[in-house]
Design a protein around this motif. Structure first.
Motif, mmCIF file in Angstrom:
data_model
loop_
_atom_site.group_PDB
_atom_site.id
_atom_site.type_symbol
_atom_site.label_atom_id
_atom_site.label_comp_id
_atom_site.label_asym_id
_atom_site.label_seq_id
_atom_site.Cartn_x
_atom_site.Cartn_y
_atom_site.Cartn_z
ATOM 1 N N PRO A 182 0.672 -1.021 0.052
ATOM 2 C CA PRO A 182 -0.190 -0.038 -0.019
ATOM 3 C C PRO A 182 0.916 1.303 0.112
ATOM 4 C CG PRO A 182 -0.851 -1.675 1.536
ATOM 5 C CD PRO A 182 0.543 -2.132 1.116
ATOM 6 N N GLN A 183 1.907 1.089 0.490
ATOM 7 C CA GLN A 183 2.999 2.338 0.771
ATOM 8 C C GLN A 183 3.268 2.751 -0.854
ATOM 9 O OE1 GLN A 183 3.560 4.296 3.388
ATOM 10 N NE2 GLN A 183 1.808 3.123 4.309
ATOM 11 N N THR A 184 3.815 1.831 -1.566
ATOM 12 C CA THR A 184 4.151 2.128 -2.749
ATOM 13 C C THR A 184 3.158 2.763 -3.613
ATOM 14 O OG1 THR A 184 5.194 -0.045 -3.084
ATOM 15 C CG2 THR A 184 4.780 1.036 -5.134
ATOM 16 N N ALA A 185 1.458 2.379 -3.580
ATOM 17 C CA ALA A 185 0.756 3.161 -4.258
ATOM 18 C C ALA A 185 0.366 4.580 -3.593
ATOM 19 C CB ALA A 185 -0.661 2.296 -4.357
ATOM 20 N N LYS A 186 0.642 4.765 -2.250
ATOM 21 C CA LYS A 186 0.094 5.702 -1.432
ATOM 22 C C LYS A 186 1.160 6.938 -1.849
ATOM 23 C CE LYS A 186 -0.781 7.661 2.916
ATOM 24 N NZ LYS A 186 -0.795 7.204 4.404
ATOM 25 N N GLN A 187 2.490 6.663 -1.738
ATOM 26 C CA GLN A 187 3.664 7.472 -1.631
ATOM 27 C C GLN A 187 4.306 7.543 -3.145
ATOM 28 O OE1 GLN A 187 6.387 6.439 1.311
ATOM 29 N NE2 GLN A 187 5.205 6.556 3.113
ATOM 30 N N GLY A 188 3.701 6.536 -4.224
ATOM 31 C CA GLY A 188 4.318 6.440 -5.350
ATOM 32 C C GLY A 188 5.682 5.586 -5.649
ATOM 33 N N PRO A 189 6.039 5.011 -6.525
ATOM 34 C CA PRO A 189 7.098 4.257 -6.541
ATOM 35 C C PRO A 189 8.283 5.270 -6.911
ATOM 36 C CG PRO A 189 6.021 4.475 -8.883
ATOM 37 C CD PRO A 189 5.077 5.053 -7.860
ATOM 38 N N PRO A 233 3.870 6.257 -11.328
ATOM 39 C CA PRO A 233 2.596 6.346 -10.165
ATOM 40 C C PRO A 233 1.328 5.527 -10.469
ATOM 41 C CG PRO A 233 3.604 8.419 -10.444
ATOM 42 C CD PRO A 233 4.307 7.588 -11.442
ATOM 43 N N ALA A 234 0.507 5.136 -9.553
ATOM 44 C CA ALA A 234 -0.713 4.669 -9.814
ATOM 45 C C ALA A 234 -1.791 5.176 -10.486
ATOM 46 C CB ALA A 234 -1.203 4.514 -8.179
ATOM 47 N N ASP A 235 -2.624 4.412 -11.343
ATOM 48 C CA ASP A 235 -3.542 5.042 -12.159
ATOM 49 C C ASP A 235 -5.025 4.863 -11.545
ATOM 50 O OD1 ASP A 235 -4.321 2.311 -12.144
ATOM 51 O OD2 ASP A 235 -3.177 2.093 -14.157
ATOM 52 N N ALA A 236 -6.079 5.090 -12.127
ATOM 53 C CA ALA A 236 -7.397 4.988 -11.583
ATOM 54 C C ALA A 236 -7.875 3.544 -10.760
ATOM 55 C CB ALA A 236 -8.416 5.211 -12.721
ATOM 56 N N SER A 237 -6.915 2.725 -11.137
ATOM 57 C CA SER A 237 -7.237 1.393 -10.232
ATOM 58 C C SER A 237 -6.799 1.345 -9.072
ATOM 59 C CB SER A 237 -6.658 0.172 -11.340
ATOM 60 O OG SER A 237 -5.259 0.120 -11.343
ATOM 61 N N GLY A 238 -5.579 2.217 -8.696
ATOM 62 C CA GLY A 238 -4.933 2.142 -7.631
ATOM 63 C C GLY A 238 -3.627 1.337 -7.609
ATOM 64 N N TRP A 239 -3.304 0.824 -8.849
ATOM 65 C CA TRP A 239 -2.063 0.197 -8.837
ATOM 66 C C TRP A 239 -0.976 0.963 -9.587
ATOM 67 C CZ3 TRP A 239 -1.142 -4.988 -7.115
ATOM 68 C CH2 TRP A 239 -2.051 -5.641 -6.408
#
Length: 224
Positions: free
Chosen positions: A53-60, A104-110
């Protein structure tokens, strides 16, 4: 892990990450190819990073990926952790390469991903072979990780039957646990991607209603 680059076949993860701020970062890490430096095991390691979840929240970013790889140095499935300062595509020692681009995550959250997989003989000869394959999004990435691990489990199970060994049996069980973990992960990513695509289609078919103009041509919400 100290790695002598003059010896043995290598597994390399090369990553390009686009941060939330729009910066592009590049790094590569290596480990001995035997016994876990294969597509099956290392795709699951990258899947764990993408599903965090931190990868999606903070960005890769390269820093978080590096931390993820380093903390797995003593894990059941180790991952490349030694800095690799060479060009893997032109290094004959590299028998397994996972070249991944993460955004960074797209609309799917991934996070968005693009992956190139390369496998070759680490000591090319007159009959050397090489194969290169690609996965263009995260759902395809997770599907590939699941497919490769299933194939690895079957390969190990065949070996366990022909040459029984407690170590091989443990690897079969470990592969089974990874498969059990990847299955719901892939299903969730697929479902979320489909939902995001459906929402995008609906927004094009039924765009948000615009304020109806007043008689003088001004939008009604401008009027008090």
């Amino acid at each position: 892990m100290q790695l002598d680059p003059r010896r043995g076949a290598l597994c390399v993860i090369q990553a390009t990450a686009t941060t939330s701020a729009g910066a592009t970062e590049l790094a590569a890490y290596s480990m001995p190819a035997a016994p876990y430096g294969t597509w099956a095991w290392q795709l699951s390691v990258l899947a764990a990073y993408l599903s965090d979840p931190q990868t999606a929240k903070q960005g890769p970013c390269i820093a978080s990926l590096e931390a993820h790889l380093h903390k797995r140095a003593t894990a059941a499935i180790p991952s490349p952790g030694a800095a690799y300062p060479f060009t893997p595509w032109h290094d004959p020692r590299v028998s397994c390469l996972l070249d991944i681009v993460i955004s960074p995550a797209d609309a799917s959250g991934w996070p968005r991903t693009s992956l190139i997989l390369m496998e070759q003989e680490s000591a090319p000869g007159t009959c050397a072979w090489m194969r290169v394959e690609r996965e263009s999004n995260t759902v395809a990435f997770l599907a590939r990780a699941l497919r490769e691990m299933r194939a690895e489990q079957e390969r190990l199970a065949d070996r366990a039957r022909t040459a029984p060994c407690p170590g091989i049996t443990e690897l079969v069980q470990l592969a089974g646990k990874v498969i059990e973990w990847l299955q719901p992960l892939h299903a969730a990513a697929h479902k979320q991607r489909q939902a995001a695509r459906a929402a995008a289609v609906r927004s094009r078919i039924h765009p948000p209603a615009s304020p109806s103009p007043a008689r003088d041509g001004s939008p009604r919400w401008w009027l008090s």
